[in-house]
Design an enzyme around this catalytic site. Structure first.
Site, PDB file in Angstrom:
ATOM      1  N   GLY A  31      13.043 -11.104  28.638  1.00 24.98           N
ATOM      2  CA  GLY A  31      13.147 -12.780  28.592  1.00 24.98           C
ATOM      3  C   GLY A  31      13.913 -12.909  29.643  1.00 24.98           C
ATOM      4  O   GLY A  31      14.473 -14.178  29.863  1.00 24.98           O
ATOM      5  N   ALA A  32      14.100 -12.213  30.778  1.00 21.60           N
ATOM      6  CA  ALA A  32      15.000 -12.239  31.878  1.00 21.60           C
ATOM      7  C   ALA A  32      14.651 -13.311  33.087  1.00 21.60           C
ATOM      8  O   ALA A  32      15.409 -13.796  33.732  1.00 21.60           O
ATOM      9  CB  ALA A  32      15.257 -10.979  32.641  1.00 21.60           C
ATOM     10  N   ASN A 116       7.456 -17.952  18.611  1.00 19.56           N
ATOM     11  CA  ASN A 116       8.369 -17.193  18.743  1.00 19.56           C
ATOM     12  C   ASN A 116       8.476 -15.734  17.718  1.00 19.56           C
ATOM     13  O   ASN A 116       8.837 -14.737  18.143  1.00 19.56           O
ATOM     14  CB  ASN A 116       9.847 -17.676  18.635  1.00 19.56           C
ATOM     15  N   ASP A 172      27.444 -21.727  18.824  1.00 24.57           N
ATOM     16  CA  ASP A 172      28.091 -22.676  18.072  1.00 24.57           C
ATOM     17  C   ASP A 172      29.584 -22.547  17.949  1.00 24.57           C
ATOM     18  O   ASP A 172      30.326 -23.638  18.002  1.00 24.57           O
ATOM     19  CB  ASP A 172      27.740 -22.163  16.449  1.00 24.57           C
ATOM     20  N   HIS A 199      21.966 -20.424  12.245  1.00 25.95           N
ATOM     21  CA  HIS A 199      22.101 -21.092  13.647  1.00 25.95           C
ATOM     22  C   HIS A 199      21.080 -22.274  13.622  1.00 25.95           C
ATOM     23  O   HIS A 199      20.137 -22.404  14.380  1.00 25.95           O
ATOM     24  CB  HIS A 199      22.011 -20.099  14.699  1.00 25.95           C
TER      25      HIS A 199
HETATM   26  P1  NAD Z   1      12.401 -20.467  28.727  1.00 19.96           P
HETATM   27  O1  NAD Z   1      11.239 -20.749  28.506  1.00 19.96           O
HETATM   28  O2  NAD Z   1      13.258 -20.926  29.829  1.00 19.96           O
HETATM   29  O3  NAD Z   1      12.385 -18.762  29.005  1.00 19.96           O
HETATM   30  C1  NAD Z   1      11.815 -17.945  27.886  1.00 19.96           C
HETATM   31  C2  NAD Z   1      11.314 -16.743  28.754  1.00 19.96           C
HETATM   32  O4  NAD Z   1      10.667 -15.694  27.592  1.00 19.96           O
HETATM   33  C3  NAD Z   1      10.259 -17.164  29.752  1.00 19.96           C
HETATM   34  O5  NAD Z   1      10.586 -16.452  30.939  1.00 19.96           O
HETATM   35  C4  NAD Z   1       9.145 -16.197  29.321  1.00 19.96           C
HETATM   36  O6  NAD Z   1       8.208 -15.784  30.288  1.00 19.96           O
HETATM   37  C5  NAD Z   1       9.686 -15.129  28.492  1.00 19.96           C
HETATM   38  N1  NAD Z   1       8.671 -14.571  27.446  1.00 19.96           N
HETATM   39  C6  NAD Z   1       7.907 -15.091  26.769  1.00 19.96           C
HETATM   40  N2  NAD Z   1       7.293 -14.212  25.987  1.00 19.96           N
HETATM   41  C7  NAD Z   1       7.812 -13.063  26.331  1.00 19.96           C
HETATM   42  C8  NAD Z   1       7.709 -11.692  25.968  1.00 19.96           C
HETATM   43  N3  NAD Z   1       6.451 -11.608  25.010  1.00 19.96           N
HETATM   44  N4  NAD Z   1       8.322 -10.593  26.513  1.00 19.96           N
HETATM   45  C9  NAD Z   1       9.303 -11.162  27.160  1.00 19.96           C
HETATM   46  N5  NAD Z   1       9.634 -12.394  27.942  1.00 19.96           N
HETATM   47  C10 NAD Z   1       8.820 -13.278  27.082  1.00 19.96           C
HETATM   48  O7  NAD Z   1      13.512 -20.604  27.646  1.00 19.96           O
HETATM   49  P2  NAD Z   1      14.991 -20.530  27.125  1.00 19.96           P
HETATM   50  O8  NAD Z   1      15.452 -21.837  27.703  1.00 19.96           O
HETATM   51  O9  NAD Z   1      15.357 -19.410  28.125  1.00 19.96           O
HETATM   52  O10 NAD Z   1      15.251 -20.131  25.785  1.00 19.96           O
HETATM   53  C11 NAD Z   1      14.713 -18.893  25.137  1.00 19.96           C
HETATM   54  C12 NAD Z   1      14.874 -18.934  23.706  1.00 19.96           C
HETATM   55  O11 NAD Z   1      16.392 -19.012  23.516  1.00 19.96           O
HETATM   56  C13 NAD Z   1      14.342 -20.154  22.933  1.00 19.96           C
HETATM   57  O12 NAD Z   1      13.705 -19.723  21.827  1.00 19.96           O
HETATM   58  C14 NAD Z   1      15.435 -20.900  22.588  1.00 19.96           C
HETATM   59  O13 NAD Z   1      15.299 -21.664  21.387  1.00 19.96           O
HETATM   60  C15 NAD Z   1      16.485 -19.813  22.289  1.00 19.96           C
HETATM   61  N6  NAD Z   1      17.767 -20.386  22.228  1.00 19.96           N
HETATM   62  C16 NAD Z   1      18.699 -19.906  21.448  1.00 19.96           C
HETATM   63  C17 NAD Z   1      20.160 -20.193  21.239  1.00 19.96           C
HETATM   64  C18 NAD Z   1      21.090 -19.730  20.371  1.00 19.96           C
HETATM   65  O14 NAD Z   1      22.198 -20.176  20.399  1.00 19.96           O
HETATM   66  N7  NAD Z   1      20.676 -18.612  19.859  1.00 19.96           N
HETATM   67  C19 NAD Z   1      20.588 -21.200  22.441  1.00 19.96           C
HETATM   68  C20 NAD Z   1      19.688 -21.646  23.399  1.00 19.96           C
HETATM   69  C21 NAD Z   1      18.348 -21.302  23.181  1.00 19.96           C
HETATM   70  C1  LMR Z   2      21.202 -24.416  20.747  1.00 17.31           C
HETATM   71  O1  LMR Z   2      22.086 -24.520  19.860  1.00 17.31           O
HETATM   72  O2  LMR Z   2      21.446 -25.254  21.767  1.00 17.31           O
HETATM   73  C2  LMR Z   2      19.946 -23.593  20.546  1.00 17.31           C
HETATM   74  O3  LMR Z   2      19.754 -23.251  19.549  1.00 17.31           O
HETATM   75  C3  LMR Z   2      18.611 -24.373  21.545  1.00 17.31           C
HETATM   76  C4  LMR Z   2      18.216 -25.477  20.602  1.00 17.31           C
HETATM   77  O4  LMR Z   2      17.044 -25.507  20.269  1.00 17.31           O
HETATM   78  O5  LMR Z   2      18.994 -26.460  20.235  1.00 17.31           O
END
Ligand code: NAD
Ligand code: LMR
Length: 338
Positions: A31-32, A116, A172, A199
């Site tokens: 997902g880079a 997802n 968090d 989370h």
């Molecule tokens: P984004 O849409 O900007 O990027 C996601 C990327 O994933 C895209 O480049 C897309 O092409 C790629 N992707 C989709 N399907 C794929 C696959 N099968 N294989 C490889 N890559 C694939 O989204 P983002 O803002 O980077 O967020 C990504 C995820 O992280 C979301 O689910 C978001 O909710 C989550 N997130 C988690 C936290 C946490 O604290 N754990 C914090 C923020 C965001």
């Molecule tokens: C966050 O805590 O910022 C992430 O889990 C993204 C979200 O959906 O809030």
């Protein structure tokens, strides 16, 4: 570029681990090309414990890799297009997964499940096939469900090691330190706050009573602080107004957590961070995964610490957390079983 603590961590790493840093530690980001993936890849390029970076996405990863590869640190960087997942995973020790869709205003993290869950399952399945010994750091939401999905997918393939699958809850912890420090007029480095549970919203349980600075915050200020830590993600989603959720602070948190895992893999002792892992702490409540302080080692999870003493407010927060967390975990497991 880095906050003071991260810069200091990287400097001390270079000093303490310069010989082990030259050991081959190959890290993949799946997902880079995304909002998190790009800055996370950049930060990992600056981590001296990473010797090789494999950047994979269904779109844009070769371009991100070409760009990041010009940064003047020794690690090599390779980008892999959509049909090159197995090549991207070849020989990796650590895989970080920020692949998947982010929230828009009005959505919960659970609303992301339908999209997802299958993304994460398919990536976990490829990791199980190509690099079954890798340490897997799951960022994709809803983390409370995607971590059980990864675990169940690996278990189905007969390669699940509970010591090597982590839900990244570091954002968090980062928020809790930052928000508490601004109220207490302290430096966030001196205001670490343990955050346990899961989370999302009510499953995020900050243990402010275990910090001298946190303990001093009472009444309405305490209620507001807890709410802000639990719903900090919503603050960013609202401010971005449809353009996604936290990406930059998450990349920072993801790089910080990856660095903790890498330091332990390189032999550093006493590396402790909260993270969402398979845990015995609430198994008697039917809850197999829980975030609490974990000591990392060369084989992954070395020790899971108990929660310690909780205030009456924290007991109530925990009571609200457990049933929701249980539901989220069961949903993830059921998805893989089906
Ligand atoms: P984004 O849409 O900007 O990027 C996601 C990327 O994933 C895209 O480049 C897309 O092409 C790629 N992707 C989709 N399907 C794929 C696959 N099968 N294989 C490889 N890559 C694939 O989204 P983002 O803002 O980077 O967020 C990504 C995820 O992280 C979301 O689910 C978001 O909710 C989550 N997130 C988690 C936290 C946490 O604290 N754990 C914090 C923020 C965001
Ligand atoms: C966050 O805590 O910022 C992430 O889990 C993204 C979200 O959906 O809030």
């Amino acid at each position: 570029m880095f906050a003071r603590s991260a810069a200091r961590v990287l400097t001390s790493q270079t000093r303490l681990f310069s010989s082990s840093a030259s050991r081959h530690t190959k890290v993949a980001v799946l997902g880079a090309g995304g909002g998190i993936g790009q800055p996370l890849s950049l930060l990992l390029k600056t981590d001296p414990l990473v010797s090789s970076l494999s950047l994979y996405d269904i779109r844009g990863a070769p371009g991100v890799a070409a760009d990041v590869s010009h940064v003047d640190t020794p690690s090599e960087v390779n980008g892999y297009a959509a049909d090159k997942l197995d090549e991207a995973l070849d020989g990796v020790q650590v895989v970080v997964i920020p692949a998947g869709v982010p929230r828009k205003p009005g959505m919960t993290r659970d609303d992301l499940f339908n999209t997802n869950a299958s993304i994460v399952r398919d990536l976990a399945s490829a990791i199980g096939r190509v690099s079954p010994k890798a340490h897997i750091l799951v960022i994709s939401n809803p983390v409370n469900s995607t971590v059980p999905i990864v675990a169940s997918t690996l278990a189905k393939a007969g390669v699940y090691d509970p010591k090597r699958v982590f839900g990244v809850t570091t954002l968090d912890v980062v928020r809790a330190a930052r928000f508490t420090a601004s109220l207490a007029s302290t430096h966030p480095d001196n205001t670490p706050i343990t955050v346990v549970g899961g989370h999302s919203g009510a499953t995020i349980v900050p243990l402010l009573s275990q910090s001298a600075h946190g303990k001093a915050i009472k009444g309405e200020a305490y209620e507001k602080l807890v709410h802000r830590i639990q719903f900090g993600g919503d603050e960013v989603v609202k401010a971005k107004d449809g353009a996604g959720s936290a990406t930059l602070s998450m990349a920072y948190a993801g790089a910080k957590f990856a660095n903790a895992v890498l330091r332990a893999l390189n032999g550093e002792k006493g590396v402790v961070t909260p993270t969402f892992v398979e845990s015995p702490l609430f198994k008697d409540h039917g809850i197999d995964f829980f975030s609490s302080k974990v000591e990392h080692g060369v084989n992954g999870v070395e020790k899971i610490f108990p929660l310690g003493e909780l205030s009456s407010e924290e007991q109530k927060l925990l009571e609200a957390c457990l049933p929701e967390l249980k539901k989220n975990i069961e949903k993830g497991r059921a998805f893989v079983q089906a």
